[in-house]
Every structure is written in C-alpha cells, then in structure tokens.
Design an enzyme around this catalytic site. Structure first.
Site, PDB file in Angstrom:
ATOM      1  N   THR A   8       1.046  -1.127   0.176  1.00 23.91           N
ATOM      2  CA  THR A   8       0.185  -0.070  -0.064  1.00 23.91           C
ATOM      3  C   THR A   8       0.848   1.262  -0.090  1.00 23.91           C
ATOM      4  O   THR A   8       2.106   1.168   0.513  1.00 23.91           O
ATOM      5  CB  THR A   8      -1.003   0.032   1.263  1.00 23.91           C
ATOM      6  OG1 THR A   8      -1.659   1.089   1.094  1.00 23.91           O
ATOM      7  CG2 THR A   8      -0.233  -0.035   2.639  1.00 23.91           C
ATOM      8  N   ASN A  10      -0.502   3.785   1.537  1.00 25.26           N
ATOM      9  CA  ASN A  10      -1.168   4.586   2.381  1.00 25.26           C
ATOM     10  C   ASN A  10      -0.509   4.522   3.990  1.00 25.26           C
ATOM     11  O   ASN A  10      -0.546   3.435   4.682  1.00 25.26           O
ATOM     12  CB  ASN A  10      -2.768   3.987   2.459  1.00 25.26           C
ATOM     13  CG  ASN A  10      -3.616   4.847   3.577  1.00 25.26           C
ATOM     14  OD1 ASN A  10      -3.295   5.391   4.719  1.00 25.26           O
ATOM     15  ND2 ASN A  10      -5.096   4.824   3.185  1.00 25.26           N
ATOM     16  N   ASP A  69      -8.216  -5.122   0.290  1.00 26.52           N
ATOM     17  CA  ASP A  69      -9.177  -4.330  -0.415  1.00 26.52           C
ATOM     18  C   ASP A  69     -10.195  -4.541   0.300  1.00 26.52           C
ATOM     19  O   ASP A  69     -10.870  -5.480   0.911  1.00 26.52           O
ATOM     20  CB  ASP A  69      -9.213  -5.251  -1.676  1.00 26.52           C
ATOM     21  CG  ASP A  69      -9.759  -4.241  -2.760  1.00 26.52           C
ATOM     22  OD1 ASP A  69      -9.678  -2.970  -2.812  1.00 26.52           O
ATOM     23  OD2 ASP A  69     -10.432  -4.682  -3.864  1.00 26.52           O
ATOM     24  N   THR A  70     -11.029  -3.414   0.237  1.00 25.06           N
ATOM     25  CA  THR A  70     -12.404  -3.204   0.843  1.00 25.06           C
ATOM     26  C   THR A  70     -13.553  -2.657   0.049  1.00 25.06           C
ATOM     27  O   THR A  70     -13.147  -2.005  -0.904  1.00 25.06           O
ATOM     28  CB  THR A  70     -12.185  -2.196   2.091  1.00 25.06           C
ATOM     29  OG1 THR A  70     -11.154  -2.931   3.101  1.00 25.06           O
ATOM     30  CG2 THR A  70     -13.427  -1.761   2.873  1.00 25.06           C
ATOM     31  N   GLY A 157     -14.410   8.206   3.295  1.00 29.09           N
ATOM     32  CA  GLY A 157     -15.293   7.463   2.441  1.00 29.09           C
ATOM     33  C   GLY A 157     -16.705   7.468   3.118  1.00 29.09           C
ATOM     34  O   GLY A 157     -17.263   8.396   3.024  1.00 29.09           O
ATOM     35  N   TYR A 158     -17.312   6.285   3.106  1.00 29.58           N
ATOM     36  CA  TYR A 158     -18.650   6.323   3.268  1.00 29.58           C
ATOM     37  C   TYR A 158     -19.108   6.331   4.721  1.00 29.58           C
ATOM     38  O   TYR A 158     -20.359   6.266   5.157  1.00 29.58           O
ATOM     39  CB  TYR A 158     -19.356   4.978   2.636  1.00 29.58           C
ATOM     40  CG  TYR A 158     -19.283   4.715   1.296  1.00 29.58           C
ATOM     41  CD1 TYR A 158     -20.135   5.172   0.283  1.00 29.58           C
ATOM     42  CD2 TYR A 158     -18.069   4.121   0.639  1.00 29.58           C
ATOM     43  CE1 TYR A 158     -19.891   5.110  -1.078  1.00 29.58           C
ATOM     44  CE2 TYR A 158     -17.893   3.941  -0.500  1.00 29.58           C
ATOM     45  CZ  TYR A 158     -18.895   4.588  -1.463  1.00 29.58           C
ATOM     46  OH  TYR A 158     -18.724   4.354  -3.017  1.00 29.58           O
ATOM     47  N   HIS A 184     -14.453  -3.365   9.957  1.00 29.85           N
ATOM     48  CA  HIS A 184     -14.107  -4.497   9.027  1.00 29.85           C
ATOM     49  C   HIS A 184     -12.584  -4.789   8.867  1.00 29.85           C
ATOM     50  O   HIS A 184     -11.899  -5.728   8.752  1.00 29.85           O
ATOM     51  CB  HIS A 184     -14.439  -4.306   7.620  1.00 29.85           C
ATOM     52  CG  HIS A 184     -14.427  -2.624   7.140  1.00 29.85           C
ATOM     53  ND1 HIS A 184     -14.924  -1.713   8.121  1.00 29.85           N
ATOM     54  CD2 HIS A 184     -13.692  -2.033   6.235  1.00 29.85           C
ATOM     55  CE1 HIS A 184     -14.671  -0.389   7.507  1.00 29.85           C
ATOM     56  NE2 HIS A 184     -13.876  -0.572   6.462  1.00 29.85           N
ATOM     57  N   ARG A 185     -11.706  -3.686   8.758  1.00 29.80           N
ATOM     58  CA  ARG A 185     -10.225  -3.560   8.498  1.00 29.80           C
ATOM     59  C   ARG A 185      -9.673  -4.051   9.789  1.00 29.80           C
ATOM     60  O   ARG A 185      -8.712  -5.024   9.823  1.00 29.80           O
ATOM     61  CB  ARG A 185      -9.800  -2.355   8.314  1.00 29.80           C
ATOM     62  CG  ARG A 185      -8.489  -2.351   7.532  1.00 29.80           C
ATOM     63  CD  ARG A 185      -8.146  -1.004   6.846  1.00 29.80           C
ATOM     64  NE  ARG A 185      -8.792   0.098   7.198  1.00 29.80           N
ATOM     65  CZ  ARG A 185      -9.810   0.717   6.510  1.00 29.80           C
ATOM     66  NH1 ARG A 185     -10.096   0.126   5.278  1.00 29.80           N
ATOM     67  NH2 ARG A 185     -10.559   1.701   7.107  1.00 29.80           N
TER      68      ARG A 185
HETATM   69  P1  IMP Z   1      -9.683   0.423  -0.015  1.00 29.12           P
HETATM   70  O1  IMP Z   1      -9.663  -0.820  -0.564  1.00 29.12           O
HETATM   71  O2  IMP Z   1      -9.096   0.305   1.487  1.00 29.12           O
HETATM   72  O3  IMP Z   1      -8.557   1.349  -0.587  1.00 29.12           O
HETATM   73  O4  IMP Z   1     -11.235   0.793   0.153  1.00 29.12           O
HETATM   74  C1  IMP Z   1     -11.798   1.018  -1.052  1.00 29.12           C
HETATM   75  C2  IMP Z   1     -13.001   2.276  -0.938  1.00 29.12           C
HETATM   76  O5  IMP Z   1     -13.846   1.547  -0.049  1.00 29.12           O
HETATM   77  C3  IMP Z   1     -12.419   3.382  -0.386  1.00 29.12           C
HETATM   78  O6  IMP Z   1     -11.979   4.429  -1.409  1.00 29.12           O
HETATM   79  C4  IMP Z   1     -13.678   3.989   0.531  1.00 29.12           C
HETATM   80  O7  IMP Z   1     -14.627   4.596  -0.510  1.00 29.12           O
HETATM   81  C5  IMP Z   1     -14.491   2.614   0.968  1.00 29.12           C
HETATM   82  N1  IMP Z   1     -13.883   2.342   2.214  1.00 29.12           N
HETATM   83  C6  IMP Z   1     -13.178   1.322   2.699  1.00 29.12           C
HETATM   84  N2  IMP Z   1     -12.897   1.486   3.912  1.00 29.12           N
HETATM   85  C7  IMP Z   1     -13.580   2.380   4.529  1.00 29.12           C
HETATM   86  C8  IMP Z   1     -13.808   2.932   5.861  1.00 29.12           C
HETATM   87  O8  IMP Z   1     -13.349   2.478   6.865  1.00 29.12           O
HETATM   88  N3  IMP Z   1     -15.065   3.723   5.884  1.00 29.12           N
HETATM   89  C9  IMP Z   1     -15.689   4.079   4.661  1.00 29.12           C
HETATM   90  N4  IMP Z   1     -15.377   3.922   3.590  1.00 29.12           N
HETATM   91  C10 IMP Z   1     -14.176   2.854   3.274  1.00 29.12           C
END
Ligand code: IMP
Length: 202
Positions: A8, A10, A69-70, A157-158, A184-185
């Site tokens: 990542t 990040n 991935d989320t 994010g959301y 979740h994470r």
């Molecule tokens: P990523 O795979 O962690 O980059 O997440 C993909 C997308 O899911 C992000 O760009 C957000 O829009 C959303 N997302 C992931 N984690 C969160 C969270 O903890 N809160 C809100 N939105 C999330």
C-alpha cells in the site's frame, strides 16, 4: 525482527496495522521500500484484487508481503458498490471536475437508495498474504445500515452514512479508537495478526 511488506501507499493504514502487530513484525509500506508505482488492481472481486496486489509486489521484490481491499456491500443494490466502492461515482461519470471522490460516492449512494426500505449493508475487507511462497486470505466484516443523510465529520469514505449494528453513532461520529476496534479492517487485521503469531512459532 522479521519484516513484512504491506502493498500500500497509505501510510495511515500501515501505522494502524503495525500497532496491532506490535513488535512481532516490522511493517514496511511501498514508499518505505522505494516502490513508488501504482500497483494494478483490476480484478472484479475483493479477494482477486488483494491477491493481485500481494503477488505483484512479491514477484517484483521477492519478499513476503500482504495487501488489502475493501468494499461496501449494500443489499438493496445487489451488493453494489462492492469492489468498485472507491470509484462508484466516477464509473457512471457522476463525479464532477474537482469534486472529492467520497463526496460524489455518497451522493450517488444516497440517490440510489432513495425510497428503499431495506437499508442493510456491510463493509468487507479482504487481506491476502503471500509468505514463504504460499498464499492465505483473511476477511473482516462489519454489518450495519445506510442512513438517509450524512452524520458526523470523522473518518473517511462512506463513514458518515454507515451506522454499524448495535451502535447509535455512525463511523463518522464515533471516536476513531472505537471504529478501529469494531471495523471490517480491524477484524481482518486481527485475523492476520493471529495467523502471523502462530506462523512465527511454527
Ligand atoms: P480500500 O480498498 O481500503 O482502498 O477501500 C476502497 C474504498 O472503500 C475506499 O475508497 C472507500 O470509499 C471505501 N472504504 C474503505 N474502508 C472504509 C472505511 O473504513 N470507511 C468508509 N469507507 C471505506
């Protein structure tokens, strides 16, 4: 101390994961190992993307590594935006020039949810680990519902429209320390951490 690469860019995420793993492993993100390029993630599932990113970095650097991935899965939308959560508004050209991606995504989500009584949704994180030439995946889920309006200023994010089950505060209203214990994470990372602790002793 053993080192593990987190695929990542990040820094915030890698600090969060380092805190959970304490001093059993030293986590290095891509910028810390000098890999500045974007890692491909063009699969159509969370598992596919996480594995693609972990394998790409493992092949490139020849080191053990993991990736995540989320996605936000909304029942009334057939599981959308899911794997496309980051680019939800952009995919349908609903992100205006210069508009923040999260803001555009939330506007689209609330519009899609107008008039829907089933508000059930969940965040799902998949972590893929490639270690000693083998691959493993871990999953973390938090169930909740989508509000009709944003609430709260924290998070990203959301978060302002996601109310986790059993709580009266959205992810954007609660302290980050609470979100980080139920998210979740966090759940996926805890599974990774449990696995790595056992792996170290075998
Ligand atoms: P990523 O795979 O962690 O980059 O997440 C993909 C997308 O899911 C992000 O760009 C957000 O829009 C959303 N997302 C992931 N984690 C969160 C969270 O903890 N809160 C809100 N939105 C999330």
């Amino acid at each position: 101390m053993r080192e593990l690469i987190f695929a990542t860019h990040n820094e915030h995420k890698s600090i969060e994961i380092q805190a959970i793993l304490e001093d059993s492993y030293r986590i290095l993100n891509l910028d810390q190992v000098g890999l500045s390029e974007d890692i491909p993630e063009d699969q159509d599932t969370l598992d596919g993307n996480a594995l693609q990113k972990a394998r790409y970095v493992e092949e490139k650097l020849g080191v053990d590594c993991f990736a995540d991935d989320t996605g936000l899965e909304v029942d009334a939308l057939g599981g959308e935006p899911g794997v496309y959560s980051a680019r939800y508004a952009e995919l349908s050209n609903e992100r205006n020039n210069g508009q923040d991606a999260s803001e555009a995504n939330i506007i689209k989500l609330l519009r899609q949810m107008e008039g829907k009584s089933d508000r059930k949704a969940r965040f799902r994180t998949v972590i893929a680990l490639v270690i000693g030439g083998k691959q493993f995946t871990f999953e973390g889920v938090v169930e909740g519902s989508i509000l009709e309006k944003k609430r709260g200023e924290e998070g990203f994010g959301y978060d302002p429209v996601f109310l986790p089950d059993g709580y009266n505060e959205t992810f954007a209203e609660m302290p980050l320390s609470l979100k980080n214990t139920i998210s979740h994470r966090a759940r996926a990372v805890n599974q990774l951490a449990d696995f790595l602790r056992t792996y170290l002793t075998t």
